[in-house]
Design a protein around this motif. Sequence first.
Motif, PDB file in Angstrom:
ATOM      1  N   CYS A   1       0.827  -1.207   0.000  1.00 17.08           N
ATOM      2  CA  CYS A   1       0.000   0.000   0.000  1.00 17.08           C
ATOM      3  C   CYS A   1       0.866   1.264   0.000  1.00 17.08           C
ATOM      4  O   CYS A   1       0.551   2.253  -0.677  1.00 17.08           O
ATOM      5  CB  CYS A   1      -0.930   0.006   1.207  1.00 17.08           C
ATOM      6  SG  CYS A   1      -2.233  -1.244   1.147  1.00 17.08           S
ATOM      7  N   ALA A   2       1.955   1.236   0.763  1.00 20.77           N
ATOM      8  CA  ALA A   2       2.842   2.397   0.840  1.00 20.77           C
ATOM      9  C   ALA A   2       3.506   2.679  -0.504  1.00 20.77           C
ATOM     10  O   ALA A   2       3.672   3.837  -0.906  1.00 20.77           O
ATOM     11  CB  ALA A   2       3.903   2.179   1.919  1.00 20.77           C
ATOM     12  N   ILE A   3       3.878   1.632  -1.214  1.00 16.32           N
ATOM     13  CA  ILE A   3       4.504   1.805  -2.520  1.00 16.32           C
ATOM     14  C   ILE A   3       3.490   2.315  -3.542  1.00 16.32           C
ATOM     15  O   ILE A   3       3.814   3.139  -4.411  1.00 16.32           O
ATOM     16  CB  ILE A   3       5.138   0.480  -2.984  1.00 16.32           C
ATOM     17  CG1 ILE A   3       6.338   0.147  -2.091  1.00 16.32           C
ATOM     18  CG2 ILE A   3       5.573   0.549  -4.445  1.00 16.32           C
ATOM     19  CD1 ILE A   3       6.949  -1.197  -2.348  1.00 16.32           C
ATOM     20  N   ILE A   4       2.243   1.858  -3.429  1.00 19.72           N
ATOM     21  CA  ILE A   4       1.191   2.345  -4.335  1.00 19.72           C
ATOM     22  C   ILE A   4       0.959   3.835  -4.119  1.00 19.72           C
ATOM     23  O   ILE A   4       0.827   4.603  -5.078  1.00 19.72           O
ATOM     24  CB  ILE A   4      -0.116   1.549  -4.117  1.00 19.72           C
ATOM     25  CG1 ILE A   4       0.068   0.100  -4.570  1.00 19.72           C
ATOM     26  CG2 ILE A   4      -1.273   2.207  -4.872  1.00 19.72           C
ATOM     27  CD1 ILE A   4      -1.118  -0.785  -4.254  1.00 19.72           C
ATOM     28  N   PHE A   5       0.909   4.247  -2.866  1.00 20.00           N
ATOM     29  CA  PHE A   5       0.716   5.664  -2.525  1.00 20.00           C
ATOM     30  C   PHE A   5       2.063   6.244  -2.082  1.00 20.00           C
ATOM     31  O   PHE A   5       2.237   6.652  -0.928  1.00 20.00           O
ATOM     32  CB  PHE A   5      -0.331   5.805  -1.423  1.00 20.00           C
ATOM     33  CG  PHE A   5      -1.680   5.265  -1.800  1.00 20.00           C
ATOM     34  CD1 PHE A   5      -2.553   6.022  -2.573  1.00 20.00           C
ATOM     35  CD2 PHE A   5      -2.066   3.989  -1.399  1.00 20.00           C
ATOM     36  CE1 PHE A   5      -3.799   5.516  -2.928  1.00 20.00           C
ATOM     37  CE2 PHE A   5      -3.303   3.479  -1.745  1.00 20.00           C
ATOM     38  CZ  PHE A   5      -4.172   4.242  -2.523  1.00 20.00           C
ATOM     39  N   MET A   6       3.005   6.296  -3.008  1.00 22.03           N
ATOM     40  CA  MET A   6       4.387   6.598  -2.676  1.00 22.03           C
ATOM     41  C   MET A   6       4.574   7.976  -2.054  1.00 22.03           C
ATOM     42  O   MET A   6       5.424   8.152  -1.180  1.00 22.03           O
ATOM     43  CB  MET A   6       5.260   6.464  -3.930  1.00 22.03           C
ATOM     44  CG  MET A   6       6.747   6.671  -3.666  1.00 22.03           C
ATOM     45  SD  MET A   6       7.384   5.571  -2.376  1.00 22.03           S
ATOM     46  CE  MET A   6       7.235   3.981  -3.165  1.00 22.03           C
TER      47      MET A   6
END
Length: 491
Positions: free
Chosen positions: A417-422
């Motif tokens: 999730c963190a990588i998707i919403f970088m």
Amino acid sequence: MEKHKDYLKSPDLLPTSIEKRTIGSFGFVIVWIGMAVVLAAFTLGGAGIQQLPLGMVILATAVGSVLLGILMTLTGDIGVEHGLSFPVYMRAPFGTVGTHIPSILRGFVAAGWFGVNSYFGALAMNSILYTLTGFDSWELCFGLFVIAQLINTAIGIKAIERFADLAAPIIILISGWMYITLSDQAVSTGKDIWSWVESPATGTVAFTAFIVVVMGNMGFWSALAADMPTISRFIKAPAHNKNWFKRNKNAILGNIVAYPITQMFMVAIGAVSYIALGNADPIAAIQQSANGLILGVLLMMIILAQWSTNTTANLTPAATIFSNIGGPRMPFWLGVIVAGIVGVVIQPWNLFEFINSTLLYIGAVLSGIVGILIADYYFIRKRRVNVKDLYELDGQYHYKNGVNYAGFIAWLVGAICAIIFMNYSFIVGLFVSGASYFVLAKFWWFKVYKQKEIENPSDDLYLGISVGRSWEIPSQAPPIDVEDTVLEWRQ
């Protein structure tokens, strides 16, 4: 068989007793000043000033640093309350075997930063030698600098604190000089440091740029936010006091005041350097701003600054982690050497130009660990820990083949999730992993693998310094049945 019994009981990983906690409030402030002066932090200012004015860059740094300082104090209570280091407590949310995977990641990040900072120190050392003698070999300087730091760190935490006492005032002097000098240079070229922006951003673009600086600053120290117990277990705290603020008062001043102020100063210097010289590289900035004796003194201060940061923030945590993985046969000093080798092998001279672009990814991955630690320690165990079983291979933290699947699932979900919403990487990873772990552990995993401190939430049995207890565990298993190897404490 004895090796099997002792695997989790490396002497350097045993709980720190109340009597061995030597760092007070002022001492921790000094340690933080020594840690936070990292030349790589200048690049955050250099990147931010390209779209935002200096005031907004400093504000974003303040927001990120204060938030992270609060998180550091929260995770640091694990060390203050129980005297436990990061890799030891990680056996609770990840398992006695599973702890090695996130711990190794944290260890490699720390070793990588050690290499980068050592590279800066070597450049400064080489510049001094070249100015004085004409000798030019940053490679030799790098090797000598690395060896000197390894020896200093291997001596132990008290040696680190004493070195920080020396380095901190020197670091303050160099930082002040650089800021004033670079500001004057910017003004001499007709640039107002508070209004100049290379490519001003407006509207949602400006907000995104602001958040990126916030997340970049949080990612910068995200590894230490997870690993703070390794340092905080040496911080003095009052016994027989269950008030969280009073127990952590010596840590709060360093984490929430000294660290944010120093970080803001470092970022501001990088921004002003970019305004004045078009370059946030601190070594280049100093060489363009001074000469002769002043240049030599400033470069020597740069060396001390990187040394101070590496000993406390990078080598000590990495060595503790590697010692945890290696067991009793890898003492702390050997863990220091392993960390140093890793820091050299990664070739830090090729890493610096990618630091800004990787900080968000580092924050994305490590923030989940911070969230899981907070969820496990505060919301599930409520600060009560069955410390005895943290050092037993077949205890309650063995779970299934030594792995807590709730921890790994939550960590993976948060990281994705963190990588998707970088642009919001750290905050997303923190909350998603923490919330996921809470649900998975409380309503699934710990229903199957019962936890004594949850089933019987006794302060007298499972709290540490709050009830005046220093946990003690024999570092070598005695030649008797494992059931007779018990955890003792002093009341």
